[in-house]
Design a protein around this motif. Sequence first.
Motif, short mmCIF file in Angstrom:
data_model
loop_
_atom_site.label_atom_id
_atom_site.label_comp_id
_atom_site.label_asym_id
_atom_site.label_seq_id
_atom_site.Cartn_x
_atom_site.Cartn_y
_atom_site.Cartn_z
N LEU A 63 0.86 -1.19 0.00
CA LEU A 63 0.00 0.00 0.00
C LEU A 63 0.89 1.23 0.00
N SER A 64 0.75 2.05 -1.03
CA SER A 64 1.51 3.31 -1.10
C SER A 64 0.59 4.47 -0.79
N THR A 65 0.99 5.24 0.20
CA THR A 65 0.30 6.49 0.53
C THR A 65 1.31 7.62 0.37
N ILE A 66 0.86 8.86 0.56
CA ILE A 66 1.77 9.99 0.40
C ILE A 66 1.91 10.71 1.73
N GLY A 67 3.12 10.80 2.22
CA GLY A 67 3.38 11.43 3.51
C GLY A 67 3.36 12.95 3.43
N ASP A 106 -4.51 12.82 2.78
CA ASP A 106 -4.48 12.71 1.31
C ASP A 106 -4.97 11.30 0.94
N PRO A 107 -6.20 11.19 0.43
CA PRO A 107 -6.78 9.85 0.20
C PRO A 107 -6.28 9.15 -1.05
N HIS A 108 -5.38 9.79 -1.82
CA HIS A 108 -4.83 9.12 -3.01
C HIS A 108 -3.90 8.00 -2.57
N ALA A 109 -4.17 6.79 -3.04
CA ALA A 109 -3.33 5.66 -2.63
C ALA A 109 -3.30 4.62 -3.74
N THR A 110 -2.32 3.75 -3.66
CA THR A 110 -2.17 2.70 -4.67
C THR A 110 -1.85 1.38 -4.00
N LEU A 111 -2.58 0.35 -4.43
CA LEU A 111 -2.29 -1.02 -4.00
C LEU A 111 -1.57 -1.72 -5.14
#
Lengths: 132, 132
Positions: B22-26, B62-67
Amino acid sequence: MSAVEIPASHRDLVDAAGVASLSTIGANGYPQVTAIWYLAEGDTLATSLTLGRQKTKNLLRDPHATLFFIDPTNPFRTLEIRGDVTITHDDADLSFLHKIFGHYGANPEAAGVPLADRVVARLTPVRVITNG
Amino acid sequence: MSAVEIPASHRDLVDAAGVASLSTIGANGYPQVTAIWYLAEGDTLATSLTLGRQKTKNLLRDPHATLFFIDPTNPFRTLEIRGDVTITHDDADLSFLHKIFGHYGANPEAAGVPLADRVVARLTPVRVITNG
């Protein structure tokens, strides 16, 4: 040598000829994630890209990126390396491309990968997080 | 049902009880990446987090995320799901936590995971990219 080192406890994940996931940030704000081959140059991690790839465009616009390694024998053992990426052109002989393919027992010409516009993306760690 | 579907060709990667990244943005602009368990609810992907985790804080900001899924038997076969994440509280019985642990043949109490401040993070796909 970068100020942030990859800990010895998880160094094997970097030295193995495995696959890591590279997370970059797209112009639309979503992380872009791809599986890549990588080559360690001390604590710097390098990969070969082409200028046309989306991840290259992302990195040229926003150099913040993260490499993530999962131990193939234990998914709870992971290594996360956040860092800043610089992009430089590979040389006329595509030395870096051949070096990284060689590390994986492969040859870029035999594999048929694009040879034009080859660049080297190098990630200098700013934060390393281990689990397991 | 979300407008963006997970293609049948790579659906097995989602239905397997495997590990995804799971990639989120800090807040500092770097992607944060962790290995997670996940549960498919149709084309929505859900995971259980606690409010105190960095990834939860990132997603609330920031709800943008990638699985990202890598086929454990073929690292060139991957599935990338970019989406928007919503966070809701798990119910008083921690139903979702038990459901996702059950999917992995585990029990949260036996595993000793934190039971307080449990939330469910659900990613609705906006773009799906497959390789291999």
